[in-house]
Enzyme design. Structure first.
Site, PDB file in Angstrom:
ATOM      1  N   ALA A 141       0.842   4.566  -9.722  1.00 54.15           N
ATOM      2  CA  ALA A 141      -0.352   4.195  -8.949  1.00 54.15           C
ATOM      3  C   ALA A 141      -1.272   5.406  -8.766  1.00 54.15           C
ATOM      4  CB  ALA A 141       0.057   3.639  -7.589  1.00 54.15           C
ATOM      5  N   GLY A 142      -2.534   5.199  -8.977  1.00 53.07           N
ATOM      6  CA  GLY A 142      -3.473   6.302  -8.803  1.00 53.07           C
ATOM      7  C   GLY A 142      -4.899   5.795  -8.835  1.00 53.07           C
TER       8      GLY A 142
ATOM      9  N   SER B 251      -1.687  13.406 -16.170  1.00 51.70           N
ATOM     10  CA  SER B 251      -2.992  13.267 -16.815  1.00 51.70           C
ATOM     11  C   SER B 251      -3.258  14.486 -17.689  1.00 51.70           C
ATOM     12  CB  SER B 251      -4.080  13.175 -15.746  1.00 51.70           C
ATOM     13  OG  SER B 251      -5.349  13.318 -16.349  1.00 51.70           O
TER      14      SER B 251
ATOM     15  N   ASP C 102       0.871  -1.168   0.000  1.00 51.74           N
ATOM     16  CA  ASP C 102       0.000   0.000   0.000  1.00 51.74           C
ATOM     17  C   ASP C 102       0.912   1.223   0.000  1.00 51.74           C
ATOM     18  OD1 ASP C 102      -1.621   2.133   0.533  1.00 51.74           O
ATOM     19  OD2 ASP C 102      -2.605   1.238   2.285  1.00 51.74           O
ATOM     20  N   VAL C 103       0.993   1.918  -1.132  1.00 57.36           N
ATOM     21  CA  VAL C 103       1.961   3.014  -1.244  1.00 57.36           C
ATOM     22  C   VAL C 103       1.607   4.229  -0.380  1.00 57.36           C
ATOM     23  CG1 VAL C 103       2.938   2.385  -3.473  1.00 57.36           C
ATOM     24  CG2 VAL C 103       0.883   3.801  -3.405  1.00 57.36           C
TER      25      VAL C 103
ATOM     26  N   TYR D  84      -9.844  14.185  -8.735  1.00 51.45           N
ATOM     27  CA  TYR D  84      -8.790  13.613  -9.572  1.00 51.45           C
ATOM     28  C   TYR D  84      -7.923  14.715 -10.177  1.00 51.45           C
ATOM     29  CZ  TYR D  84      -6.589  10.920 -13.316  1.00 51.45           C
ATOM     30  OH  TYR D  84      -5.684  10.334 -14.147  1.00 51.45           O
TER      31      TYR D  84
ATOM     32  N   LYS E  57      -3.934  15.420  -9.373  1.00 51.25           N
ATOM     33  CA  LYS E  57      -2.928  15.275 -10.427  1.00 51.25           C
ATOM     34  C   LYS E  57      -2.212  16.599 -10.701  1.00 51.25           C
ATOM     35  CE  LYS E  57      -2.990  10.929 -11.937  1.00 51.25           C
ATOM     36  NZ  LYS E  57      -1.792  10.085 -11.997  1.00 51.25           N
TER      37      LYS E  57
END
Ligand code: ZN
Length: 656
Positions: free
Chosen positions: A487-488, A540, A459-460, A553, A557
């Protein structure tokens, strides 16, 4: 040592070649007999050729095959008559010998036959088995090894002093076999090298090998020189940054990136803490075969710079004797012993490093037993030099082709179990890097089963888990050169007016905070990357062109984007480059469930199909497109670029 012969198993193998495959695999299964492609076996079979004539074919292990996994096509079929004619020549250079053997095979697509082919051909028996058994080397590699080996074997083995493998050795063995051989002779010991056994059938040759090696084991046992206890005092592990620092010193000495595998256990700790380590570890390899397999002498070098300096002197001392000018191999040690961590093994690839580690594990046995017998003795340095700088080995190095761009380097990818992350793992592996993949999904652990991939569920967002994963990565490969922050999460579409704070915080936590944590934890390692650290952020399109309903989101980002730009400014002085790719509409990822896809399409009043190719080029963008760009950003093409943002979106009117 027990025979592994099993009648039921043996029945599955047909004919002499079939049984040759079977007992070769039995030998290969026991790592105390042969390691990684070491050892070789043969069988002589009478066959009819195209003209209806009978001739004897020597099937001998081909190069590139491992005894443990060998198949019938792993044996090179060589005309025995030609081998025996060659053996009559007064002399034959190694390259010409190889040429003669390759041009006298029955199958043009067979692998090149073993360098020990002529020796196999000259032995009169049908089946010939050759290993570098630890127990035999333990007895032979001692001050009075010759005497001891004769004591163990009496008439049963012909004893040959050390000679470099090749034509001269084959001729010498044939002469001595005639001179020393008796009706009881079933084998031959090559001092400081290994042992041969012979038989009229596969089982006989194999079981004689087991019997002969067992005699050496018994001899060692009777002299309390079989299992040697080691004392290790527990110390605190040196930690990831210290191991990465060691790797950096090794890479600097080698002039190229290396993979370094740390093996910390009671054995390696005990050996590294041996009171006479400096003396016993510097004597040289257990057999020249190990030099060939590790592409270098595995020797101790806790003082890496000092070792490299000594290695250059060793080269200068011995090179003038060589017939042809030699190119110095990189002078970095391949084995480092330290009481703090045990053993570290270095190689140009993860596979090479693993081979070095395994070979040295067996070398520890040979050294300790030899010492218990009154003194381990390796080959003189000049003989080791001759193997290390052998024409055939140098030719292989020259022919070796272009190294892959990331050979010796380590990449870490987050969110690596699916989509862009999974594609990035493939892209970095294809470029020669060792890859560490992290993912919340435990399927990451079995994404690839190969020595240059380490998958860990992690789990980052949890600092303890991230630290622990990095420590394991550094033990496996030595350090970190490249980091792909992938990861996102992409929460379901929601207007700001309806956005629960928990959803907002979760997006921030995964897409932003976790990456700060990763960057912070990886920074000390990236700083030590021999070619400079590289970070790629999977951003993104929403950063330059946000969309309604994706506030959490887009904001997370955008904040990550700004974090990367600041990192580019702060880390330039450490030689670390950080660049961002902005993908858009990559639908083969874990983020894009049918539900999200439908919602987004509706948002823009499009069909799902229109939405997928909604870009200037009217093209679909896949995970692989993004992953390839991310990998290239870590390569030479982007060597002078940091802080950049590159779209990979088929062209977006709002971004252009
Ligand atoms: Zn050998």
């Amino acid at each position: 040592m027990r025979s592994l012969w099993n009648d039921q198993e043996a029945k599955q193998f047909q004919g002499d070649l079939g049984l040759r495959v079977y007992t070769s695999r039995l030998l290969g299964r026991d790592k105390s007999l042969v390691l990684h492609g070491g050892g070789n076996t043969s069988v002589k079979i009478r066959e009819k050729n195209l003209f209806g004539e009978q001739e004897t074919i020597l099937y001998v292990k081909g190069s590139g095959w491992d005894l443990e996994t060998i198949e019938p096509q792993g044996f090179s079929p060589v005309l025995l008559a030609h081998v025996l004619r060659l053996a009559e020549l007064p002399s034959l250079s190694d390259p010409e010998m190889v040429n003669q053997l390759v041009t006298h095979m029955l199958d043009a697509s067979a692998p090149a036959p073993s360098i020990e082919t002529i020796l196999h051909g000259l032995m009169p028996q049908k089946f010939v088995d050759h290993t570098h058994a630890d127990a035999v080397l333990s007895v032979s590699n001692t001050r009075d090894g010759d005497k001891r080996i004769r004591e163990v074997y009496g008439n049963r083995c012909v004893v040959i002093p050390y000679l470099m493998p090749g034509f001269d050795l084959a001729q010498y063995c044939a002469r001595e076999f005639k001179r020393q051989g008796t009706p009881e002779t079933v084998g031959m010991v090559l001092l400081n090298h290994g042992i041969f056994s012979f038989g009229e059938n596969a089982r006989e040759a194999y079981e004689r090998m087991i019997e002969l090696v067992t005699l050496a084991e018994k001899y060692l046992e009777s002299r309390r020189a079989w299992s040697i206890a080691l004392k290790s005092s527990p110390r605190s592990a040196p930690g990831a940054a210290a191991q990465a620092g060691l790797r950096r010193r090794l890479c600097d000495a080698a002039g190229a990136p290396l993979i370094v595998r740390t093996v910390t256990n009671e054995r390696t700790l005990g050996f590294a803490a041996h009171p006479e380590l400096a003396r016993i570890s510097q004597k040289g390899p257990a057999t020249p075969d190990h030099v060939i397999r590790t592409k270098r002498t595995p020797m101790l070098g806790s003082d890496v710079a000092g070792y490299a300096e000594g290695y250059r002197r060793y080269f200068d001392e011995h090179a003038p004797r060589a017939k042809e000018p030699k190119t110095i191999l990189d002078p970095a040690p391949r084995v480092v012993l330290d009481p703090a961590f045990g053993l570290a093994a270095a190689g140009r690839t993860a596979k090479d490093a693993a081979i070095v580690a395994e070979i040295y594990d067996h070398t520890i046995d040979v050294i300790l037993r030899g010492e218990a017998l009154g003194g381990f003795q390796a080959l003189p340095a000049k003989d080791v030099f001759d193997v290390e700088y052998w024409d055939l080995e140098q030719a292989k190095l020259k022919k070796g082709g272009k190294a892959l761009p990331f050979a010796g380097e380590i990449a870490l990818v987050t969110g690596a179990a699916s989509g862009i992350g999974k594609a990035a793992v493939a892209a970095f592996l294809a470029r020669g890097a060792a890859v560490v993949g992290l993912d919340l999904d435990a399927k990451i652990e079995s994404l690839h089963s190969r020595g240059d991939f380490l998958g860990m569920s992690c789990d980052v967002t949890d600092e303890t888990q991230v630290r622990s994963a990095l420590e394991k990565a550094v033990l496996a490969f030595g350090g970190l050169d490249m980091l792909v922050l992938n990861a996102g999460i992409f929460p379901a579409s929601r207007k700001i007016a309806d956005l629960p704070i928990a959803e907002w915080r979760k997006a921030m936590n995964v897409n932003l905070d976790a990456n700060l944590l990763l960057m912070r934890t990886c920074h000390p390692l990236l700083k030590l990357a021999p070619r400079g650290g590289r970070v790629v952020v999977i951003g993104s399109k929403n950063v330059p062109a946000p969309g309604p309903g994706a506030s959490a989101y887009s904001a997370s980002k955008a904040a990550l984007n700004q974090l990367a730009r600041v990192a580019a400014l702060e880390w330039g002085a450490d030689g670390i480059r950080i660049n961002t790719v902005h993908p858009n509409a990559v639908f083969d990822t874990g983020l894009w469930t049918e539900e999200v896809l439908g919602q987004r399409a509706k948002q823009y009043a499009m069909t799902v199909e229109e939405y997928k190719t909604n870009n200037v080029l009217k093209t679909q963008v896949g995970s692989r497109d993004v992953a390839e760009l991310a990998a290239e950003m870590c390569g030479a093409l982007f060597a002078k670029t940091t802080g950049a943002q590159v779209p990979v979106d088929g062209g977006n009117e709002r971004v252009i």
